[in-house]
Design a protein around this motif. Structure first.
Motif, PDB file in Angstrom:
ATOM      1  N   ASP A 128      -7.436  32.456  46.444  1.00  0.00           N
ATOM      2  CA  ASP A 128      -6.481  33.566  46.364  1.00  0.00           C
ATOM      3  C   ASP A 128      -5.176  33.183  45.670  1.00  0.00           C
ATOM      4  OD1 ASP A 128      -8.310  35.076  47.675  1.00  0.00           O
ATOM      5  OD2 ASP A 128      -7.500  34.645  49.669  1.00  0.00           O
ATOM      6  N   ASP A 129      -5.013  31.906  45.408  1.00  0.00           N
ATOM      7  CA  ASP A 129      -3.775  31.428  44.785  1.00  0.00           C
ATOM      8  C   ASP A 129      -4.156  30.304  43.822  1.00  0.00           C
ATOM      9  OD1 ASP A 129      -1.150  31.029  44.227  1.00  0.00           O
ATOM     10  OD2 ASP A 129      -0.559  30.325  46.220  1.00  0.00           O
ATOM     11  N   PRO A 130      -4.900  30.670  42.759  1.00  0.00           N
ATOM     12  CA  PRO A 130      -5.531  29.632  41.939  1.00  0.00           C
ATOM     13  C   PRO A 130      -4.540  28.762  41.160  1.00  0.00           C
ATOM     14  CG  PRO A 130      -5.821  31.794  40.940  1.00  0.00           C
ATOM     15  CD  PRO A 130      -5.193  32.036  42.281  1.00  0.00           C
ATOM     16  N   ALA A 131      -4.874  27.497  41.067  1.00  0.00           N
ATOM     17  CA  ALA A 131      -4.135  26.575  40.202  1.00  0.00           C
ATOM     18  C   ALA A 131      -4.390  26.960  38.753  1.00  0.00           C
ATOM     19  CB  ALA A 131      -4.616  25.149  40.449  1.00  0.00           C
ATOM     20  N   ALA A 132      -3.495  26.551  37.853  1.00  0.00           N
ATOM     21  CA  ALA A 132      -3.734  26.764  36.423  1.00  0.00           C
ATOM     22  C   ALA A 132      -4.969  25.970  36.007  1.00  0.00           C
ATOM     23  CB  ALA A 132      -2.525  26.298  35.621  1.00  0.00           C
ATOM     24  N   ASP A 133      -5.677  26.482  35.003  1.00  0.00           N
ATOM     25  CA  ASP A 133      -6.826  25.748  34.481  1.00  0.00           C
ATOM     26  C   ASP A 133      -6.323  24.826  33.366  1.00  0.00           C
ATOM     27  OD1 ASP A 133      -9.118  24.774  33.384  1.00  0.00           O
ATOM     28  OD2 ASP A 133     -10.181  26.692  33.360  1.00  0.00           O
ATOM     29  N   ILE A 134      -6.111  23.568  33.727  1.00  0.00           N
ATOM     30  CA  ILE A 134      -5.511  22.651  32.740  1.00  0.00           C
ATOM     31  C   ILE A 134      -6.468  22.324  31.593  1.00  0.00           C
ATOM     32  CG2 ILE A 134      -3.899  21.601  34.375  1.00  0.00           C
ATOM     33  CD1 ILE A 134      -5.800  19.210  34.600  1.00  0.00           C
ATOM     34  N   TRP A 135      -7.755  22.653  31.771  1.00  0.00           N
ATOM     35  CA  TRP A 135      -8.719  22.361  30.703  1.00  0.00           C
ATOM     36  C   TRP A 135      -8.942  23.562  29.787  1.00  0.00           C
ATOM     37  CZ3 TRP A 135      -9.659  20.708  35.810  1.00  0.00           C
ATOM     38  CH2 TRP A 135      -9.422  19.339  35.993  1.00  0.00           C
ATOM     39  N   ALA A 136      -8.420  24.716  30.148  1.00  0.00           N
ATOM     40  CA  ALA A 136      -8.544  25.903  29.290  1.00  0.00           C
ATOM     41  C   ALA A 136      -7.182  26.179  28.668  1.00  0.00           C
ATOM     42  CB  ALA A 136      -9.014  27.103  30.108  1.00  0.00           C
ATOM     43  N   GLN A 137      -6.845  25.386  27.685  1.00  0.00           N
ATOM     44  CA  GLN A 137      -5.555  25.528  27.018  1.00  0.00           C
ATOM     45  C   GLN A 137      -5.767  25.640  25.516  1.00  0.00           C
ATOM     46  OE1 GLN A 137      -2.600  25.804  28.692  1.00  0.00           O
ATOM     47  NE2 GLN A 137      -3.860  25.786  30.548  1.00  0.00           N
ATOM     48  N   LEU A 147       2.838  23.262  29.571  1.00  0.00           N
ATOM     49  CA  LEU A 147       2.294  23.658  30.874  1.00  0.00           C
ATOM     50  C   LEU A 147       2.812  22.767  31.998  1.00  0.00           C
ATOM     51  CD1 LEU A 147       0.189  25.358  32.516  1.00  0.00           C
ATOM     52  CD2 LEU A 147      -1.458  23.526  32.032  1.00  0.00           C
ATOM     53  N   VAL A 148       2.861  21.478  31.757  1.00  0.00           N
ATOM     54  CA  VAL A 148       3.133  20.553  32.871  1.00  0.00           C
ATOM     55  C   VAL A 148       4.607  20.169  32.997  1.00  0.00           C
ATOM     56  CG1 VAL A 148       0.793  19.614  32.815  1.00  0.00           C
ATOM     57  CG2 VAL A 148       2.597  18.446  31.550  1.00  0.00           C
ATOM     58  N   CYS A 149       5.410  20.515  32.008  1.00  0.00           N
ATOM     59  CA  CYS A 149       6.818  20.111  32.051  1.00  0.00           C
ATOM     60  C   CYS A 149       7.754  21.303  31.886  1.00  0.00           C
ATOM     61  CB  CYS A 149       7.119  19.117  30.927  1.00  0.00           C
ATOM     62  SG  CYS A 149       6.369  17.515  31.176  1.00  0.00           S
ATOM     63  N   SER A 150       8.868  21.253  32.582  1.00  0.00           N
ATOM     64  CA  SER A 150       9.943  22.209  32.308  1.00  0.00           C
ATOM     65  C   SER A 150      10.739  21.751  31.105  1.00  0.00           C
ATOM     66  CB  SER A 150      10.876  22.309  33.513  1.00  0.00           C
ATOM     67  OG  SER A 150      10.213  22.967  34.554  1.00  0.00           O
ATOM     68  N   HIS A 151      10.668  20.463  30.845  1.00  0.00           N
ATOM     69  CA  HIS A 151      11.351  19.900  29.668  1.00  0.00           C
ATOM     70  C   HIS A 151      10.318  19.198  28.800  1.00  0.00           C
ATOM     71  CE1 HIS A 151      15.417  20.707  31.048  1.00  0.00           C
ATOM     72  NE2 HIS A 151      15.003  20.365  32.249  1.00  0.00           N
ATOM     73  N   GLU A 211       9.515  24.261  39.573  1.00  0.00           N
ATOM     74  CA  GLU A 211       8.983  25.127  38.502  1.00  0.00           C
ATOM     75  C   GLU A 211       7.553  24.739  38.113  1.00  0.00           C
ATOM     76  OE1 GLU A 211      11.967  24.525  35.521  1.00  0.00           O
ATOM     77  OE2 GLU A 211      13.557  25.235  36.855  1.00  0.00           O
ATOM     78  N   ASP A 212       6.842  24.146  39.050  1.00  0.00           N
ATOM     79  CA  ASP A 212       5.450  23.720  38.768  1.00  0.00           C
ATOM     80  C   ASP A 212       4.595  24.935  38.402  1.00  0.00           C
ATOM     81  OD1 ASP A 212       2.892  22.689  38.708  1.00  0.00           O
ATOM     82  OD2 ASP A 212       3.133  21.483  40.527  1.00  0.00           O
ATOM     83  N   ARG A 213       4.049  24.940  37.199  1.00  0.00           N
ATOM     84  CA  ARG A 213       3.187  26.051  36.780  1.00  0.00           C
ATOM     85  C   ARG A 213       1.706  25.684  36.888  1.00  0.00           C
ATOM     86  NH1 ARG A 213       7.297  26.284  33.045  1.00  0.00           N
ATOM     87  NH2 ARG A 213       6.097  25.065  31.537  1.00  0.00           N
ATOM     88  N   VAL A 214       1.421  24.486  37.380  1.00  0.00           N
ATOM     89  CA  VAL A 214       0.020  24.077  37.523  1.00  0.00           C
ATOM     90  C   VAL A 214      -0.462  24.342  38.954  1.00  0.00           C
ATOM     91  CG1 VAL A 214      -1.610  22.144  37.386  1.00  0.00           C
ATOM     92  CG2 VAL A 214       0.234  22.359  35.699  1.00  0.00           C
ATOM     93  N   LEU A 215       0.236  23.798  39.927  1.00  0.00           N
ATOM     94  CA  LEU A 215      -0.181  23.976  41.321  1.00  0.00           C
ATOM     95  C   LEU A 215       0.853  24.829  42.071  1.00  0.00           C
ATOM     96  CD1 LEU A 215      -1.376  20.343  42.228  1.00  0.00           C
ATOM     97  CD2 LEU A 215      -2.722  22.237  41.335  1.00  0.00           C
ATOM     98  N   PRO A 216       0.418  25.943  42.638  1.00  0.00           N
ATOM     99  CA  PRO A 216       1.332  26.781  43.422  1.00  0.00           C
ATOM    100  C   PRO A 216       1.839  26.039  44.663  1.00  0.00           C
ATOM    101  CG  PRO A 216      -0.703  27.965  42.900  1.00  0.00           C
ATOM    102  CD  PRO A 216      -0.922  26.539  42.526  1.00  0.00           C
ATOM    103  N   GLY A 240       8.956  20.727  36.519  1.00  0.00           N
ATOM    104  CA  GLY A 240       7.651  21.370  36.580  1.00  0.00           C
ATOM    105  C   GLY A 240       6.650  20.511  37.336  1.00  0.00           C
ATOM    106  N   HIS A 241       5.418  20.528  36.864  1.00  0.00           N
ATOM    107  CA  HIS A 241       4.350  19.814  37.566  1.00  0.00           C
ATOM    108  C   HIS A 241       4.595  18.308  37.604  1.00  0.00           C
ATOM    109  CE1 HIS A 241       0.397  18.932  39.103  1.00  0.00           C
ATOM    110  NE2 HIS A 241       0.094  18.199  38.050  1.00  0.00           N
ATOM    111  N   LEU A 242       5.259  17.783  36.581  1.00  0.00           N
ATOM    112  CA  LEU A 242       5.523  16.341  36.545  1.00  0.00           C
ATOM    113  C   LEU A 242       7.027  16.083  36.656  1.00  0.00           C
ATOM    114  CD1 LEU A 242       3.081  15.275  33.638  1.00  0.00           C
ATOM    115  CD2 LEU A 242       2.650  15.210  36.112  1.00  0.00           C
ATOM    116  N   PRO A 243       7.591  16.139  37.866  1.00  0.00           N
ATOM    117  CA  PRO A 243       9.037  15.916  38.011  1.00  0.00           C
ATOM    118  C   PRO A 243       9.442  14.529  37.545  1.00  0.00           C
ATOM    119  CG  PRO A 243       8.003  16.394  40.156  1.00  0.00           C
ATOM    120  CD  PRO A 243       6.925  16.454  39.130  1.00  0.00           C
TER     121      PRO A 243
END
Lengths: 264, 412
Positions: A128-137, A147-151, A211-216, A240-243
């Motif tokens: 119900d709260d899916p992670a981003a599909d890091i392989w479908a980019q 996707l993985v960084c805010s910067h 601001e992680d856009r990969v894992l909620p 983001g995902h990699l602080p």
């Protein structure tokens, strides 16, 4: 600059970077992309701690990974790597992909791992709260950093091709690390770790980039609930995902504070 | 040379503004666009067209496998092929093919292909594609890092299952099968001809050479775009010391035949623009998951067919979608029968391809027009080109049907 050495695990080379001083070291298992070069995060962490960074298979510093099929293979490989470091005890930081493996190790070997820091670890999936599909980019050099960084420019700085580097080989390095992650995490990143979290008794710092856009955020909540040891949960602003790439100063401050608290 | 009639079975009612209002024709295409009653019509018309092509003398009729796809309504090509075994008697039935890694256990492919070979009396061509990322990685959630390893292992199982007399065990990396003994076995011995549809991967070329399989380049972008790939294939065959027998290769080409060139240009414009405009609208995020392309192929700088398609579909340059460009770039060969025959002869000679797969129905082409195109090709083009290569080369990769095949009884 860190020292570089090499471990041989079942005839395959694994690069180990090490810098800093402390009796008990911190071992870092990296996230998406791995450690193509010593980063500002590791530099800052090494000011107070001895930091050891073994490469994950398929990530920069360890080319071979296709001999590892199941999660079990990956865990055994990680365990063998940690054993070969020959440290009786260490603090373990696992980020993202490396976080999934750090959880498995902590659930297996209580004695060796002292404190645990998990940064947006993979391992669960919520329909119900899916992670981003890091392989479908969309293919291209900007997709993953965006996707993985805010910067993403900080990702780019770490991933700057060495002057004498081959362009194709450099791009393969990144692609290979994404494939290696897929090898044991595809399609959801779900390793079934929830059924083992109760075996983690370590004091744990559970980190997430705000601001992680990969894992909620709900994903870290699953870990917080399941881990048996005391869990401190924090969010890192402006990350983001990699602080560790986006906001290394704040992250290192939080990690140092956590480790010091536990020592006092 | 051999002429094979290939169907993709596209859905014909994608809206005019499909490109602008929908992200992709594949994987996550909106199911609200689909009317099952129309699909019922489509299947009946499409099967009629395949059967018609068989009646008119095409050497083979082809179907293929796609999943969650608005231009390919054949998630199970074996179902299509099974009806063709009963409604046709002569043409080879070319299933192009079964994506081996998707079948669990892979003996399912050995069984179903053996059934098709028995039902058709030995007319099966067994196609073994790896499958596109859209079909395999995203629709069927196969691990991109293990897809090829699984594919090769599944291939080994199928080939052994067809040829081994005794019940055997297969203790593989991904498949553990204690008792393998498929029933039925294929009519064709030691096995039906194996054709491998692939992009431009060097490993696939080498593997086809090693196994003595036909390599098929199924490009939607015609003979001009296919030249480099086919040249790469033949250069590799030279390096490996293989002869240049054109029957080692297959190639896909769209054709549009009219009584006159003017008629052809008028009749087929809409369906071509429908295909290149809507059917190839693939979200590029599906095209290139890490691991799908081998590192060797990346090093060889050969882009996969699907990545190319997706890139063309979305990239700033973009694949042609206007009829004039579609023709100029050679995606579709259009003209009167003599013009088409001349061009086909030239293409097959230049690309050195003995198995030509023709798309005579594409996009939203009506069944009447598809049959018209098919008829003109069969009656006016084929006779002009069929002799090509046969004075020089033997097709060792063509089915060997039974001479005394059973026929379906009339239904009362």
């Amino acid at each position: 600059m860190p020292e570089t050495r090499s471990l041989t695990i079942r005839d395959r080379e694994v690069r180990v970077l090490e810098d800093g001083n402390s009796d008990v070291p911190v071992v870092f298992l990296a996230g998406i992309g791995g450690v193509p070069a010593w980063t500002p995060f590791l530099e800052a962490l090494a000011k107070n701690r001895r930091v050891i960074v073994p490469s994950l298979p398929g990530f920069p510093g360890a080319t071979e990974f296709r001999h590892l099929d199941s999660l079990y293979d990956w865990v055994v490989h990680t365990l063998e790597t940690l054993e070969l470091l020959d440290e009786p005890t260490f603090d373990l930081i696992g980020s993202s992909v490396g976080g999934a493996l750090a959880c498995e190790i902590a659930s297996l070997v209580e004695t060796q791992v002292r404190r645990l820091v998990l940064i947006a670890p993979f391992g669960v999936f919520l329909e119900d709260d899916p992670a981003a599909d890091i392989w479908a980019q969309v293919p291209g050099p900007k997709s993953i950093p965006n996707l993985v960084c805010s910067h993403p420019e900080r990702w780019d700085a770490i991933w700057e091709k060495p002057a004498d580097g081959d362009e194709i080989e450099w791009s393969i390095l990144q692609t290979r690390s994404m494939e290696a992650a897929a090898r044991f995490l595809f399609p959801f990143g779900n390793t079934g770790v929830t059924s083992r979290l109760h075996r983690i008794h370590n004091s744990t710092l559970l980190v997430r980039g705000a601001e992680d856009r990969v894992l909620p955020s709900a994903y870290n909540a699953v870990f917080a609930e399941g881990i048996e040891g005391a869990v401190r949960t924090i969010e890192i602003e402006d990350a983001g995902h990699l602080p560790e790439i986006d906001n290394p100063e704040t992250l290192v401050r939080e990690i140092n504070a956590f480790l010091l608290d536990q020592e006092n | 040379m051999k002429n094979l009639w290939f169907h993709l079975m596209p859905y014909k009612d994608l809206p005019d503004d499909f490109r602008d209002t929908h992200p992709s024709v594949w994987v996550d295409i909106n199911s609200k666009l689909l009317d099952a009653k129309r699909v019922h019509q489509h299947y009946n018309e499409y099967l009629d067209e395949l059967e018609y092509a068989g009646q008119l003398g095409f050497d083979g009729i082809c179907c293929n496998e796609h999943h969650q796809n608005g231009y390919g309504l054949m998630p199970s090509p074996n179902l299509i092929a099974s009806t063709l075994t009963r409604r046709t008697t002569k043409p080879a039935i070319c299933v192009m093919g079964n994506s081996l890694a998707l079948y669990n256990p892979p003996t399912r492919v050995a069984e179903e292909f053996a059934m098709l070979d028995c039902m058709s009396g030995g007319r099966l061509i067994a196609g073994f594609p790896v499958g596109t990322p859209m079909d395999t990685i995203f629709a069927y959630a196969q691990n991109p890092s293990k897809l090829r390893e699984r594919y090769y292992e599944a291939h080994d199982i199928v080939m052994k299952a067809w040829q081994e007399d005794e019940t055997f065990s297969f203790d593989g990396r991904f498949n553990q099968l204690r008792y393998v003994n498929v029933w039925p076995r294929p009519v064709q011995k030691p096995h039906p001809p194996v054709w491998i549809p692939g992009g431009g991967s060097v490993e696939t070329w080498r593997w086809c050479a090693e196994m003595d399989y036909v390599y098929c380049y199924l490009s939607y972008f015609g003979y001009k775009a296919g030249e480099a790939t086919m040249k790469g294939f033949w250069d590799e065959m030279d390096k490996l010391g293989k002869d240049r027998n054109p029957y080692r290769a297959g190639f896909l080409q769209f054709v549009a035949v009219g009584e006159t060139e003017k008629e052809a240009l008028e009749l087929y414009k809409e369906s071509a623009e429908y295909f290149y405009g809507r059917c190839l609208h693939v979200n590029p995020k599906w095209a290139s998951p890490a691991g799908y392309q081998s590192e060797a192929t990346i090093r060889a700088k050969v882009q996969s067919q699907v990545a190319l398609a997706a890139q063309k579909s979305s990239g700033p340059a973009g694949a042609a979608r206007e009829w004039k460009d579609i023709l100029d770039l050679g995606y579709v060969i259009a003209g009167d029968p003599d013009q088409v025959a001349e061009r086909i002869r030239e293409v097959c000679t230049n690309l050195n391809v003995g198995h030509l797969m023709l798309l005579c129905q594409f996009g939203n082409m009506s069944t009447d027009l598809a049959k018209y195109n098919t008829k003109l090709y069969a009656e006016r083009v084929m006779p002009q080109i069929s002799d090509l290569f046969d004075d020089q080369w033997n097709d060792a990769w063509w089915p060997q049907p039974l001479s005394d095949r059973s026929l379906p009884a009339e239904v009362a």
